[in-house]
Design a protein around this motif. Structure first.
Motif, short mmCIF file in Angstrom:
data_model
loop_
_atom_site.label_atom_id
_atom_site.label_comp_id
_atom_site.label_asym_id
_atom_site.label_seq_id
_atom_site.Cartn_x
_atom_site.Cartn_y
_atom_site.Cartn_z
N MET A 12 0.85 -1.18 0.00
CA MET A 12 0.00 0.00 0.00
C MET A 12 0.89 1.24 0.00
N GLU A 13 0.61 2.15 -0.94
CA GLU A 13 1.32 3.41 -0.93
C GLU A 13 0.83 4.17 0.29
N ARG A 14 1.75 4.59 1.11
CA ARG A 14 1.35 5.29 2.32
C ARG A 14 2.15 6.56 2.46
N LYS A 15 1.48 7.57 2.89
CA LYS A 15 2.18 8.83 3.13
C LYS A 15 2.77 8.83 4.53
N GLN A 16 1.96 8.46 5.54
CA GLN A 16 2.46 8.52 6.90
C GLN A 16 2.01 7.36 7.75
N GLU A 18 -1.57 7.14 7.91
CA GLU A 18 -2.81 7.84 8.17
C GLU A 18 -4.02 6.95 8.31
N VAL A 19 -3.93 5.67 7.98
CA VAL A 19 -5.11 4.83 8.09
C VAL A 19 -5.08 3.90 9.30
N ASP A 20 -4.01 3.91 10.06
CA ASP A 20 -3.92 3.01 11.22
C ASP A 20 -5.02 3.27 12.24
N HIS A 21 -5.43 4.51 12.40
CA HIS A 21 -6.47 4.86 13.38
C HIS A 21 -7.83 4.31 12.98
N LEU A 22 -7.96 3.78 11.79
CA LEU A 22 -9.24 3.23 11.34
C LEU A 22 -9.38 1.75 11.71
N GLU A 23 -8.43 1.24 12.46
CA GLU A 23 -8.47 -0.17 12.90
C GLU A 23 -9.40 -0.36 14.09
N ARG A 24 -9.67 0.69 14.82
CA ARG A 24 -10.44 0.56 16.06
C ARG A 24 -11.77 1.29 15.93
N SER A 25 -12.84 0.59 16.27
CA SER A 25 -14.14 1.26 16.25
C SER A 25 -14.88 0.95 17.53
N ARG A 26 -15.83 1.80 17.82
CA ARG A 26 -16.74 1.62 18.95
C ARG A 26 -18.06 2.23 18.51
N PRO A 27 -19.15 1.89 19.16
CA PRO A 27 -20.44 2.46 18.76
C PRO A 27 -20.42 3.99 18.85
N LEU A 28 -21.13 4.63 17.93
CA LEU A 28 -21.23 6.08 17.97
C LEU A 28 -22.07 6.53 19.16
N ARG A 125 -18.61 -8.40 -7.30
CA ARG A 125 -18.67 -7.87 -8.66
C ARG A 125 -17.38 -7.14 -9.05
N HIS A 126 -16.90 -6.27 -8.17
CA HIS A 126 -15.75 -5.43 -8.53
C HIS A 126 -14.41 -6.00 -8.08
N LYS A 127 -14.44 -6.95 -7.13
CA LYS A 127 -13.23 -7.60 -6.61
C LYS A 127 -12.19 -6.60 -6.09
N VAL A 128 -12.67 -5.61 -5.35
CA VAL A 128 -11.82 -4.58 -4.77
C VAL A 128 -11.26 -5.09 -3.45
N ASP A 129 -9.95 -5.02 -3.30
CA ASP A 129 -9.32 -5.41 -2.04
C ASP A 129 -9.90 -4.52 -0.94
N PRO A 130 -10.34 -5.11 0.18
CA PRO A 130 -10.98 -4.31 1.23
C PRO A 130 -10.07 -3.26 1.86
N VAL A 131 -8.78 -3.38 1.70
CA VAL A 131 -7.87 -2.38 2.26
C VAL A 131 -8.16 -1.00 1.66
N TYR A 132 -8.72 -0.97 0.47
CA TYR A 132 -9.00 0.32 -0.17
C TYR A 132 -10.10 1.09 0.54
N PHE A 133 -10.93 0.42 1.31
CA PHE A 133 -11.93 1.16 2.11
C PHE A 133 -11.23 1.93 3.22
N LYS A 134 -10.19 1.33 3.81
CA LYS A 134 -9.41 2.05 4.82
C LYS A 134 -8.67 3.22 4.20
N ILE A 135 -8.10 2.98 3.03
CA ILE A 135 -7.38 4.04 2.35
C ILE A 135 -8.34 5.18 2.01
#
Length: 188
Positions: A12-16, A18-28, A125-135
């Motif tokens: 994955m091309e990464r600048k810094q 920036e997507v690591d913080h998207l690993e953790r979720s909790r209810p809104l 249908r599109h066979k998009v790697d799920p990592v692109y949702f994080k990106i």
């Protein structure tokens, strides 16, 4: 906590980071829902421009993401990407999907249904790697923060980060349920 698997050997091309913080979720929280909906109302007033800015940033900073778009995957120039009618059409679909999610934050069944449909379409249908949702989520946060600094305060950005983490975790769950690694080897 959500864990995500990416395809073995995927770079994955990464600048810094920036997507690591998207690993953790909790209810809104209720407060986060209101902040997200209020801030989104301001963004969605300019949905075409915001959507194009998000996709152009995605494709410029993460060029491998263009592989899923035959209509504009060979366009290198950001200005040319901005003018692409196909990119504009997809940007509108992305923004409308986000709008549906934001408007439905009080209806967990609707949110689940939308994320399930998006996950299945992109996996099967599109066979998009799920990592692109994080990106994409990282790009959304970055672009909205730059384009709407008065709206995207630290507290609002934190709420959006949580919502996008929920989105990524939900999409990943759909992919896992579908047996994503096996899908990536199938042909269309």
């Amino acid at each position: 906590m959500c864990s995500s698997r990416s395809t073995l050997g995927f770079q994955m091309e990464r600048k810094q980071g920036e997507v690591d913080h998207l690993e953790r979720s909790r209810p809104l929280t209720d407060k986060e829902r209101v902040m997200i909906q209020d801030s989104w109302a301001k963004v969605y007033q300019n949905c075409d421009d915001a959507g194009v800015a998000i996709l152009v940033r995605l494709f410029v900073n993460f060029p491998s993401s263009k592989q899923y778009f035959s209509q504009f995957k060979h366009i290198e120039d950001a200005e040319e990407l901005e003018k692409s009618s196909q990119l504009r059409k997809h940007a509108r679909r992305v923004m409308n999907a986000i709008n549906t999610l934001v408007e439905s934050l009080d209806n967990s069944d609707k949110v689940s249904s939308v994320l399930n449909a998006v996950g299945k379409a992109h996996a099967i249908r599109h066979k998009v790697d799920p990592v692109y949702f994080k990106i994409l989520s990282g790009v959304i946060l970055e672009v909205l923060g730059e384009a709407y600094p008065q709206v995207m305060t630290a507290e609002v950005a934190s709420a959006w980060t949580n919502l996008l983490a929920i989105l990524c975790c939900s999409i990943n769950a759909v992919y896992e349920e579908l047996g994503w690694p096996h899908l990536s080897n199938s042909t269309s």
